[in-house]
Write an enzyme that holds these catalytic residues in place. Sequence first.
Site, PDB file in Angstrom:
ATOM      1  N   CYS A  37      -5.370  11.553 -11.929  1.00 10.80           N
ATOM      2  CA  CYS A  37      -4.020  11.703 -12.491  1.00 10.80           C
ATOM      3  C   CYS A  37      -3.462  10.336 -12.854  1.00 10.80           C
ATOM      4  O   CYS A  37      -2.810  10.171 -13.890  1.00 10.80           O
ATOM      5  CB  CYS A  37      -3.095  12.407 -11.504  1.00 10.80           C
ATOM      6  SG  CYS A  37      -3.277  14.202 -11.484  1.00 10.80           S
TER       7      CYS A  37
ATOM      8  N   THR B 258     -16.305  14.202  -4.921  1.00 11.83           N
ATOM      9  CA  THR B 258     -15.620  13.119  -4.204  1.00 11.83           C
ATOM     10  C   THR B 258     -14.221  12.865  -4.763  1.00 11.83           C
ATOM     11  O   THR B 258     -13.373  12.324  -4.063  1.00 11.83           O
ATOM     12  CB  THR B 258     -16.426  11.803  -4.247  1.00 11.83           C
ATOM     13  OG1 THR B 258     -16.606  11.404  -5.612  1.00 11.83           O
ATOM     14  CG2 THR B 258     -17.785  11.962  -3.588  1.00 11.83           C
TER      15      THR B 258
ATOM     16  N   HIS C  65     -10.167  16.267  -8.598  1.00  9.85           N
ATOM     17  CA  HIS C  65      -9.482  16.517  -9.874  1.00  9.85           C
ATOM     18  C   HIS C  65     -10.611  16.853 -10.835  1.00  9.85           C
ATOM     19  O   HIS C  65     -11.528  16.033 -11.028  1.00  9.85           O
ATOM     20  CB  HIS C  65      -8.711  15.248 -10.285  1.00  9.85           C
ATOM     21  CG  HIS C  65      -8.075  15.294 -11.641  1.00  9.85           C
ATOM     22  ND1 HIS C  65      -6.747  14.965 -11.855  1.00  9.85           N
ATOM     23  CD2 HIS C  65      -8.575  15.584 -12.868  1.00  9.85           C
ATOM     24  CE1 HIS C  65      -6.469  15.072 -13.144  1.00  9.85           C
ATOM     25  NE2 HIS C  65      -7.571  15.441 -13.778  1.00  9.85           N
TER      26      HIS C  65
ATOM     27  N   HIS D 137     -13.543  17.381 -13.183  1.00  6.52           N
ATOM     28  CA  HIS D 137     -14.237  16.546 -14.170  1.00  6.52           C
ATOM     29  C   HIS D 137     -15.698  16.959 -14.191  1.00  6.52           C
ATOM     30  O   HIS D 137     -16.217  17.507 -13.206  1.00  6.52           O
ATOM     31  CB  HIS D 137     -14.125  15.066 -13.802  1.00  6.52           C
ATOM     32  CG  HIS D 137     -14.724  14.760 -12.458  1.00  6.52           C
ATOM     33  ND1 HIS D 137     -14.042  14.991 -11.278  1.00  6.52           N
ATOM     34  CD2 HIS D 137     -15.938  14.294 -12.106  1.00  6.52           C
ATOM     35  CE1 HIS D 137     -14.813  14.668 -10.262  1.00  6.52           C
ATOM     36  NE2 HIS D 137     -15.984  14.247 -10.730  1.00  6.52           N
TER      37      HIS D 137
HETATM   38  P1  5GP Z   1     -17.762  13.438  -8.174  1.00  5.96           P
HETATM   39  O1  5GP Z   1     -18.728  13.142  -7.073  1.00  5.96           O
HETATM   40  O2  5GP Z   1     -16.413  13.853  -7.660  1.00  5.96           O
HETATM   41  O3  5GP Z   1     -18.324  14.352  -9.205  1.00  5.96           O
HETATM   42  O4  5GP Z   1     -17.638  12.049  -8.935  1.00  5.96           O
HETATM   43  C1  5GP Z   1     -16.532  11.245  -8.977  1.00  5.96           C
HETATM   44  C2  5GP Z   1     -16.884  10.072  -9.872  1.00  5.96           C
HETATM   45  O5  5GP Z   1     -15.702   9.366 -10.161  1.00  5.96           O
HETATM   46  C3  5GP Z   1     -17.883   9.078  -9.263  1.00  5.96           C
HETATM   47  O6  5GP Z   1     -19.057   9.064 -10.037  1.00  5.96           O
HETATM   48  C4  5GP Z   1     -17.136   7.746  -9.299  1.00  5.96           C
HETATM   49  O7  5GP Z   1     -17.962   6.680  -9.711  1.00  5.96           O
HETATM   50  C5  5GP Z   1     -16.026   8.009 -10.290  1.00  5.96           C
HETATM   51  N1  5GP Z   1     -14.810   7.280  -9.997  1.00  5.96           N
HETATM   52  C6  5GP Z   1     -14.142   7.237  -8.822  1.00  5.96           C
HETATM   53  N2  5GP Z   1     -13.036   6.468  -8.936  1.00  5.96           N
HETATM   54  C7  5GP Z   1     -13.004   6.049 -10.227  1.00  5.96           C
HETATM   55  C8  5GP Z   1     -12.093   5.215 -10.946  1.00  5.96           C
HETATM   56  O8  5GP Z   1     -11.094   4.719 -10.431  1.00  5.96           O
HETATM   57  N3  5GP Z   1     -12.385   4.982 -12.245  1.00  5.96           N
HETATM   58  C9  5GP Z   1     -13.479   5.534 -12.856  1.00  5.96           C
HETATM   59  N4  5GP Z   1     -13.690   5.243 -14.145  1.00  5.96           N
HETATM   60  N5  5GP Z   1     -14.357   6.305 -12.209  1.00  5.96           N
HETATM   61  C10 5GP Z   1     -14.116   6.562 -10.900  1.00  5.96           C
HETATM   62 ZN    ZN Z   2      -5.254  14.746 -10.413  1.00  3.10          ZN
END
Ligand code: 5GP
Ligand code: ZN
Length: 143
Positions: free
Chosen positions: A7, A94, A97, A99
């Site tokens: 967000c 992790t 939100h 994605h």
């Molecule tokens: P999930 O495991 O939830 O699918 O992946 C979350 C992803 O968000 C991870 O691959 C991590 O590198 C990415 N991520 C986490 N914090 C940030 C951020 O502040 N900026 C960006 N560009 N990516 C983020």
């Molecule tokens: Zn959010």
Amino acid sequence: MSDCVFCRIVAGQIPSTRVYEDEEVLGFMDIGHVNPGHVLVAVKKHAENLYALEEPQAAAVARASVRIARAIREAFSPAGLSVYQANGKPAGQTVFHYHLHLVPRHEGDGMQLTWPVKNPPREKLEEYAARIVERLQAARPQG
Ligand code: 5GP
Ligand code: ZN
């Protein structure tokens, strides 16, 4: 303000490297970056996971993903592309939100997903399917 990191990215309160934007969706570079060209496709309006998406958001994510995937293919010519999307901690989520990841893939790039196939008998598949179909029918829009 929100303590949700995505967000805050959408609101421009923390920096991101953006590649795509429309009314519903923001595409930006994953900071963890598994391979060059790794993009996150996120909804702008907060939704925790796939279950929480409104259908127009879901449609917008699909449309944006196709567009961005084609651009990644042209820009990086990867041998393959993985679409990865996690819902809930046990699934690997992790950031809570919604994605999805578009990850350009190359032979031997080290990215792995263990996939322990069970190959249950057909009757089991029929039983599992019936449970899902029942709910889908109950949820079918009226009219
Ligand atoms: P999930 O495991 O939830 O699918 O992946 C979350 C992803 O968000 C991870 O691959 C991590 O590198 C990415 N991520 C986490 N914090 C940030 C951020 O502040 N900026 C960006 N560009 N990516 C983020
Ligand atoms: Zn959010």
